[in-house]
Scaffold this motif. Structure first.
Motif, mmCIF file in Angstrom:
data_model
loop_
_atom_site.group_PDB
_atom_site.id
_atom_site.type_symbol
_atom_site.label_atom_id
_atom_site.label_comp_id
_atom_site.label_asym_id
_atom_site.label_seq_id
_atom_site.Cartn_x
_atom_site.Cartn_y
_atom_site.Cartn_z
ATOM 1 N N THR A 38 0.834 -1.199 0.000
ATOM 2 C CA THR A 38 0.000 0.000 0.000
ATOM 3 C C THR A 38 0.866 1.246 0.000
ATOM 4 N N THR A 39 0.241 2.360 -0.382
ATOM 5 C CA THR A 39 0.986 3.618 -0.441
ATOM 6 C C THR A 39 1.242 4.175 0.952
ATOM 7 N N GLN A 40 0.301 3.990 1.872
ATOM 8 C CA GLN A 40 0.389 4.644 3.181
ATOM 9 C C GLN A 40 1.038 3.782 4.244
ATOM 10 N N TYR A 41 0.765 2.469 4.205
ATOM 11 C CA TYR A 41 1.113 1.630 5.342
ATOM 12 C C TYR A 41 2.038 0.477 4.966
ATOM 13 N N GLY A 42 2.742 0.589 3.854
ATOM 14 C CA GLY A 42 3.644 -0.483 3.450
ATOM 15 C C GLY A 42 2.879 -1.758 3.145
ATOM 16 N N THR A 43 3.507 -2.889 3.463
ATOM 17 C CA THR A 43 2.871 -4.162 3.151
ATOM 18 C C THR A 43 1.907 -4.572 4.262
ATOM 19 N N ILE A 44 0.719 -4.959 3.853
ATOM 20 C CA ILE A 44 -0.254 -5.511 4.798
ATOM 21 C C ILE A 44 -0.463 -6.965 4.397
ATOM 22 N N ASN A 45 -0.183 -7.868 5.338
ATOM 23 C CA ASN A 45 -0.308 -9.287 5.030
ATOM 24 C C ASN A 45 -1.776 -9.704 5.025
ATOM 25 N N ALA A 46 -2.071 -10.673 4.186
ATOM 26 C CA ALA A 46 -3.456 -11.120 4.072
ATOM 27 C C ALA A 46 -3.491 -12.606 3.766
ATOM 28 N N GLY A 47 -4.431 -13.294 4.398
ATOM 29 C CA GLY A 47 -4.657 -14.703 4.082
ATOM 30 C C GLY A 47 -5.260 -14.816 2.699
ATOM 31 N N LYS A 48 -6.262 -13.973 2.470
ATOM 32 C CA LYS A 48 -6.897 -13.933 1.154
ATOM 33 C C LYS A 48 -7.097 -12.478 0.756
ATOM 34 N N VAL A 49 -7.079 -12.232 -0.540
ATOM 35 C CA VAL A 49 -7.297 -10.878 -1.035
ATOM 36 C C VAL A 49 -8.459 -10.910 -2.026
ATOM 37 N N GLY A 50 -9.449 -10.056 -1.784
ATOM 38 C CA GLY A 50 -10.580 -9.925 -2.701
ATOM 39 C C GLY A 50 -10.544 -8.548 -3.337
ATOM 40 N N CYS A 51 -10.498 -8.496 -4.671
ATOM 41 C CA CYS A 51 -10.401 -7.210 -5.354
ATOM 42 C C CYS A 51 -11.773 -6.826 -5.907
#
Lengths: 112, 417
Positions: free
Chosen positions: B223-236
């Protein structure tokens, strides 16, 4: 609202005279029968859809009815260049994921 | 979460409405979530809400690059209906319709869902045959629908010119009484408030600029603001920008992004208490509770991400409305805008896994996503929660563009494209 220069009529005309026909330079596979379903689906349905410069096919539908190409920025809508069929663009498209099956559209890959 | 009620309104009136709680928090994101939803529009927020409420997954973040519900959720013409031709889409939109019917109660937030009925007009004999086919298909699928002749249409909309001597005479219509309109912003806000109350973090003003992908599995978002955010799953769920986001993961989608314009008139006294759509002259109109006529039609033909379109498209839209309602010819238009719709070749959405493990896309709703908001969120949440696509979502896989199992809703369902 665009004022579009038709390279055949050699005049700037209103957008309403033209029809946008989508992405340009999509090469028809030379040997469709040898394509996998994925490669054929990619050719028929999948597009680059870039945000930024885009090579497009337009037709002067209510004028000379001829097709021509345009490089246009899809975010600012600025027309960067217009060129005739058979000519090559000078401005590159924005980065987009290429068709990974594009190899099939060149003669050598069809032999696979 | 503060419960909203008539009594609460009275109570807050005593303190001059100065003590209302904020509707949702503005949290700093954690390092890791079970599910990250990219896109804080109606569909994304609905997905987060149902994930938390129905499937007990509350460790969820919604990441939005602008503000909540600021994209197409704020730009559509708010029409809700479910009279689609094919079984796959009819079931999906009807699923949404059933959720709409209880949504205000469920969210404790008035989404102003008004089932004022939707008319899809026919102007030619072939239109009428298509409408007859669609109404019959709807009824066989348990969806309300009726065929009306010109006289019956006239009774519902007395101010429409249904006379036979028009260039495009109204010959009849399909009528879905359960269709109608809803307050678009309230839908986003209601889902946001509900999701927030269940523990979902809503992260605004933070764009996703890439994915963390290891061995073909997505593990987080950059992300632009908070660096990497880990996620089990990503829904776009990013509508017009889906192609750009998919590109960050090295994926191609069968989508093209186009501007879709809409406009509203100055507020006028009540004149139209239903929704009128016409495929043939190509326009749709309803009247909002404020009194403005809400008008829309088709997309601009070229690709665009600019949230604006061309003047000739507006001119065609307005001339279509005037063909139906010559009485509106002196009404002045107040505002006009554009949104970016992601259209698929078969005019049906993509609700799908991708070749990257744990990366899901819900997009391609094109010109008609608003009506599906709760249903889309619900089936997408179910799919994310179970790791397996929901029964109703299965036909909408990206694979259909390779297998050829398209769901061709172009025009057939009275979709004004």
């Amino acid at each position: 609202m665009f004022l579009i220069y038709c390279p055949y009529c050699e005049e700037e005309r209103a957008e309403e005279e033209f029809h946008a026909s989508g992405e340009a330079h999509i090469v028809r596979p030379t040997d469709p029968e040898s394509l996998s379903d994925e490669a054929w689906g990619d050719y028929v349905f999948f597009r680059k859809n870039p945000r930024g410069n885009h090579h497009e096919l337009w037709q002067h539908t209510t004028g000379c009815r001829k097709f021509f190409y345009m490089t246009r920025d899809t975010a600012t809508y600025e027309i960067k260049e217009i060129y005739k069929v058979g000519e090559q663009p000078n401005v590159a498209t924005a980065p987009a994921v290429p068709n990974k099956y594009d190899q099939f559209s060149s003669a050598q890959a069809v032999k696979k | 979460m503060q419960h909203y009620s008539g009594f609460g309104l009275l109570k807050h009136a005593m303190s001059h409405h100065e003590n209302w709680q904020r509707v949702w928090r503005n949290p700093t994101p954690k390092k890791s979530y079970d599910v990250v939803i990219v896109g804080g529009g109606g569909h994304g927020l609905a997905t987060a809400y149902y994930l938390a409420k129905e499937f007990g997954i509350t460790n969820v973040a919604v990441i939005e690059k602008g503000y909540l519900g600021g994209g197409n959720t704020a730009r559509n013409t708010t029409i809700v209906r479910s009279n689609y031709l094919w079984d796959e889409s009819a079931f999906l939109y009807e699923h949404a319709m059933k959720l709409w019917e209880g949504l205000s109660q469920d969210l404790n937030y008035n989404v102003m869902f008004s089932q004022r009925g939707v008319l899809n007009l026919g102007h030619t004999l072939q239109d009428m045959r298509d409408i007859s086919r669609r109404v019959n298909a709807n009824r066989l699928n348990g969806i309300d629908g009726e065929m009306l002749d010109a006289q019956q249409v006239k009774e519902i909309v007395p101010d429409m010119d249904c006379s036979a001597n028009r260039r495009y005479p109204v010959m009849g219509a399909s009528w879905q009484p359960r269709g109608g309109v809803a307050r678009h912003d309230a839908v986003a806000w209601g889902f946001a408030r509900g999701a927030d109350a269940l523990g979902v973090d809503l992260i605004q003003q933070c764009a996703v600029e890439g994915f963390e992908i290891e061995d073909g599995t997505v593990t987080g978002v950059k992300t632009t603001q908070y660096g990497t955010i880990n996620a089990g799953k990503v829904g776009c769920v990013v509508a017009g920008n889906s192609g750009v986001l998919a590109g960050m993961a090295g994926l191609r989608l069968p989508l093209e992004s186009h501007p879709l314009q809409a406009l509203v008139s100055e507020p006028i006294k009540p004149i139209l208490d239903t929704v009128v759509m016409s495929n043939h002259v190509h326009g749709y109109v309803s009247q909002s509770d404020k009194g403005d006529l809400v008008i829309g039609a088709g997309i601009d033909g070229y690709n665009g991400y600019g949230q604006r379109g061309s003047y000739p498209t507006i001119e065609h839209t307005v001339s279509a409305i005037l063909e139906l309602f010559p009485i509106f010819s002196r009404v002045r238009m107040n505002r006009q805008w554009g949104g970016i719709v992601d259209t698929t070749p078969d005019a049906c959405p993509l609700i799908s896994k991708t070749e990257i493990e744990n990366l899901y896309f819900n997009c391609g709703w094109g010109t008609g996503g608003f009506k599906a908001t709760p249903g889309s969120g619900h089936v997408f949440a179910a799919s994310l929660a179970k790791g397996e696509m929901h029964e109703l979502a299965k036909p909408f896989s990206i694979d259909r563009f390779n297998t050829g199992a398209l769901i061709d809703e172009h025009g057939a369902a009275g979709v004004a494209h």
